[in-house]
Design a protein around this motif. Structure first.
Motif, PDB file in Angstrom:
ATOM      1  N   LEU A 119       6.488  -0.575   3.744  1.00  0.00           N
ATOM      2  CA  LEU A 119       6.354  -1.006   5.141  1.00  0.00           C
ATOM      3  C   LEU A 119       5.932  -2.460   5.263  1.00  0.00           C
ATOM      4  CD1 LEU A 119       4.590   2.154   6.615  1.00  0.00           C
ATOM      5  CD2 LEU A 119       7.036   1.626   6.526  1.00  0.00           C
ATOM      6  N   ARG A 120       5.024  -2.889   4.380  1.00  0.00           N
ATOM      7  CA  ARG A 120       4.587  -4.289   4.419  1.00  0.00           C
ATOM      8  C   ARG A 120       3.854  -4.622   3.131  1.00  0.00           C
ATOM      9  NH1 ARG A 120      -1.093  -5.083   5.747  1.00  0.00           N
ATOM     10  NH2 ARG A 120      -1.984  -3.033   6.185  1.00  0.00           N
ATOM     11  N   THR A 121       3.819  -5.914   2.869  1.00  0.00           N
ATOM     12  CA  THR A 121       3.026  -6.420   1.750  1.00  0.00           C
ATOM     13  C   THR A 121       2.219  -7.609   2.256  1.00  0.00           C
ATOM     14  OG1 THR A 121       4.747  -7.934   0.997  1.00  0.00           O
ATOM     15  CG2 THR A 121       4.745  -5.745   0.022  1.00  0.00           C
ATOM     16  N   GLU A 122       1.048  -7.778   1.677  1.00  0.00           N
ATOM     17  CA  GLU A 122       0.214  -8.960   1.926  1.00  0.00           C
ATOM     18  C   GLU A 122      -0.171  -9.520   0.572  1.00  0.00           C
ATOM     19  OE1 GLU A 122      -3.234  -8.201   4.358  1.00  0.00           O
ATOM     20  OE2 GLU A 122      -2.071  -7.014   5.788  1.00  0.00           O
ATOM     21  N   ARG A 123       0.079 -10.800   0.396  1.00  0.00           N
ATOM     22  CA  ARG A 123      -0.166 -11.445  -0.890  1.00  0.00           C
ATOM     23  C   ARG A 123       0.515 -10.622  -1.989  1.00  0.00           C
ATOM     24  NH1 ARG A 123      -4.478 -10.834   1.825  1.00  0.00           N
ATOM     25  NH2 ARG A 123      -5.495  -9.457   0.371  1.00  0.00           N
ATOM     26  N   GLY A 127      -3.477  -8.148  -3.815  1.00  0.00           N
ATOM     27  CA  GLY A 127      -2.355  -7.838  -2.940  1.00  0.00           C
ATOM     28  C   GLY A 127      -2.535  -6.485  -2.288  1.00  0.00           C
ATOM     29  N   ILE A 128      -1.816  -6.294  -1.200  1.00  0.00           N
ATOM     30  CA  ILE A 128      -1.825  -5.039  -0.457  1.00  0.00           C
ATOM     31  C   ILE A 128      -0.377  -4.612  -0.252  1.00  0.00           C
ATOM     32  CG2 ILE A 128      -2.308  -3.976   1.794  1.00  0.00           C
ATOM     33  CD1 ILE A 128      -4.775  -5.819   1.956  1.00  0.00           C
ATOM     34  N   VAL A 129      -0.113  -3.337  -0.444  1.00  0.00           N
ATOM     35  CA  VAL A 129       1.206  -2.778  -0.174  1.00  0.00           C
ATOM     36  C   VAL A 129       1.010  -1.526   0.668  1.00  0.00           C
ATOM     37  CG1 VAL A 129       3.324  -1.812  -1.134  1.00  0.00           C
ATOM     38  CG2 VAL A 129       2.122  -3.637  -2.360  1.00  0.00           C
ATOM     39  N   GLU A 130       1.624  -1.510   1.840  1.00  0.00           N
ATOM     40  CA  GLU A 130       1.618  -0.315   2.684  1.00  0.00           C
ATOM     41  C   GLU A 130       2.955   0.382   2.493  1.00  0.00           C
ATOM     42  OE1 GLU A 130       0.987   1.162   7.307  1.00  0.00           O
ATOM     43  OE2 GLU A 130       1.021  -0.985   6.862  1.00  0.00           O
ATOM     44  N   PHE A 131       2.904   1.673   2.259  1.00  0.00           N
ATOM     45  CA  PHE A 131       4.131   2.413   1.962  1.00  0.00           C
ATOM     46  C   PHE A 131       4.063   3.834   2.507  1.00  0.00           C
ATOM     47  CE2 PHE A 131       1.254   3.505  -1.435  1.00  0.00           C
ATOM     48  CZ  PHE A 131       1.490   4.847  -1.658  1.00  0.00           C
ATOM     49  N   ILE A 132       5.218   4.451   2.576  1.00  0.00           N
ATOM     50  CA  ILE A 132       5.333   5.881   2.830  1.00  0.00           C
ATOM     51  C   ILE A 132       6.180   6.450   1.698  1.00  0.00           C
ATOM     52  CG2 ILE A 132       6.132   7.713   4.361  1.00  0.00           C
ATOM     53  CD1 ILE A 132       5.785   5.774   6.708  1.00  0.00           C
ATOM     54  N   ALA A 133       5.629   7.418   0.982  1.00  0.00           N
ATOM     55  CA  ALA A 133       6.335   8.104  -0.089  1.00  0.00           C
ATOM     56  C   ALA A 133       6.695   9.501   0.412  1.00  0.00           C
ATOM     57  CB  ALA A 133       5.467   8.190  -1.340  1.00  0.00           C
ATOM     58  N   HIS A 134       7.966   9.812   0.391  1.00  0.00           N
ATOM     59  CA  HIS A 134       8.460  11.094   0.902  1.00  0.00           C
ATOM     60  C   HIS A 134       8.659  12.059  -0.256  1.00  0.00           C
ATOM     61  CE1 HIS A 134       9.257   9.449   4.940  1.00  0.00           C
ATOM     62  NE2 HIS A 134       9.428   8.321   4.264  1.00  0.00           N
ATOM     63  N   TYR A 135       8.307  13.320  -0.019  1.00  0.00           N
ATOM     64  CA  TYR A 135       8.403  14.326  -1.069  1.00  0.00           C
ATOM     65  C   TYR A 135       8.798  15.669  -0.483  1.00  0.00           C
ATOM     66  CZ  TYR A 135       3.804  15.737   0.677  1.00  0.00           C
ATOM     67  OH  TYR A 135       2.772  16.142   1.480  1.00  0.00           O
ATOM     68  N   LYS A 136       9.086  16.602  -1.389  1.00  0.00           N
ATOM     69  CA  LYS A 136       9.354  17.985  -1.010  1.00  0.00           C
ATOM     70  C   LYS A 136       8.484  18.863  -1.892  1.00  0.00           C
ATOM     71  CE  LYS A 136      13.121  21.076   0.086  1.00  0.00           C
ATOM     72  NZ  LYS A 136      14.579  21.255   0.123  1.00  0.00           N
ATOM     73  N   VAL A 140      -2.134   2.634   2.396  1.00  0.00           N
ATOM     74  CA  VAL A 140      -2.298   1.190   2.261  1.00  0.00           C
ATOM     75  C   VAL A 140      -3.042   1.000   0.940  1.00  0.00           C
ATOM     76  CG1 VAL A 140      -3.296  -0.910   3.227  1.00  0.00           C
ATOM     77  CG2 VAL A 140      -2.362   0.844   4.766  1.00  0.00           C
ATOM     78  N   SER A 141      -2.340   0.485  -0.054  1.00  0.00           N
ATOM     79  CA  SER A 141      -2.888   0.357  -1.408  1.00  0.00           C
ATOM     80  C   SER A 141      -3.325  -1.069  -1.683  1.00  0.00           C
ATOM     81  CB  SER A 141      -1.824   0.735  -2.447  1.00  0.00           C
ATOM     82  OG  SER A 141      -1.459   2.077  -2.325  1.00  0.00           O
ATOM     83  N   ARG A 142      -4.435  -1.187  -2.426  1.00  0.00           N
ATOM     84  CA  ARG A 142      -4.926  -2.498  -2.851  1.00  0.00           C
ATOM     85  C   ARG A 142      -4.674  -2.656  -4.351  1.00  0.00           C
ATOM     86  NH1 ARG A 142     -10.786  -3.847  -1.467  1.00  0.00           N
ATOM     87  NH2 ARG A 142     -11.147  -1.950  -2.660  1.00  0.00           N
ATOM     88  N   PHE A 143      -4.249  -3.859  -4.710  1.00  0.00           N
ATOM     89  CA  PHE A 143      -3.945  -4.190  -6.095  1.00  0.00           C
ATOM     90  C   PHE A 143      -4.695  -5.459  -6.478  1.00  0.00           C
ATOM     91  CE2 PHE A 143      -0.490  -1.793  -4.375  1.00  0.00           C
ATOM     92  CZ  PHE A 143      -0.156  -0.908  -5.385  1.00  0.00           C
TER      93      PHE A 143
END
Length: 142
Positions: free
Chosen positions: A91-95, A103-112, A123-126
């Motif tokens: 969805l988005r990245t910062e740095r 850095g920050i990465v916002e994501f949606i991971a879809h599963y079944k 929203v993950s921090r790295f």
């Protein structure tokens, strides 16, 4: 230590010519496979996020633990073998670029799982340790 050529497919059980689970559009052997095999480090926080998603998709707990910050990493990690990861949306990245330390990465991971579809919005921090990107932590969004 670098892994031998083709190690990515041996580790994951995937053919290196198959599409990468992260859906970036490259074959596994040219996308996330080399990171999982230890052949190269992720150049950005987003690339690390994609490789970690791929590790979840192929069940590579060793890579997930190796790419996790030692301060926040669990001792062990058990994945649900019945959960099938379908696709990843960034969805988005910062740095998180080649010259950043965080850095920050916002994501949606879809599963079944259990016959039903679901998603994980985080929203993950790295951060970097000795030049290599690692996952620090994340906030799960509703």
């Amino acid at each position: 230590m670098r892994a031998a050529a083709g190690a990515a497919s041996k580790i994951s059980g995937m053919d290196e010519s198959q599409p990468c689970p992260c859906k970036r559009g490259e074959p596994f052997g040219a996308c996330c496979g080399p990171a999982l095999a230890g052949e190269r480090s992720a150049p950005t926080a987003e690339a690390l996020m994609r490789s970690r998603y791929t590790a979840f998709a192929v069940g590579d707990t060793d890579y997930l633990l190796r790419s996790w910050h030692p301060r926040t990493r669990p001792e062990t990690l058990d994945l649900d073998p019945d959960q099938r990861w379908l696709f990843l949306e960034i969805l988005r990245t910062e740095r998180g670029g080649p010259f950043d330390d965080t850095g920050i990465v916002e994501f949606i991971a879809h599963y079944k799982a259990d016959g039903a579809r679901g998603s994980l919005h985080e929203v993950s921090r790295f951060t970097r340790i000795e030049g290599a990107w690692v996952y620090l932590d994340g906030i799960i969004e509703p």
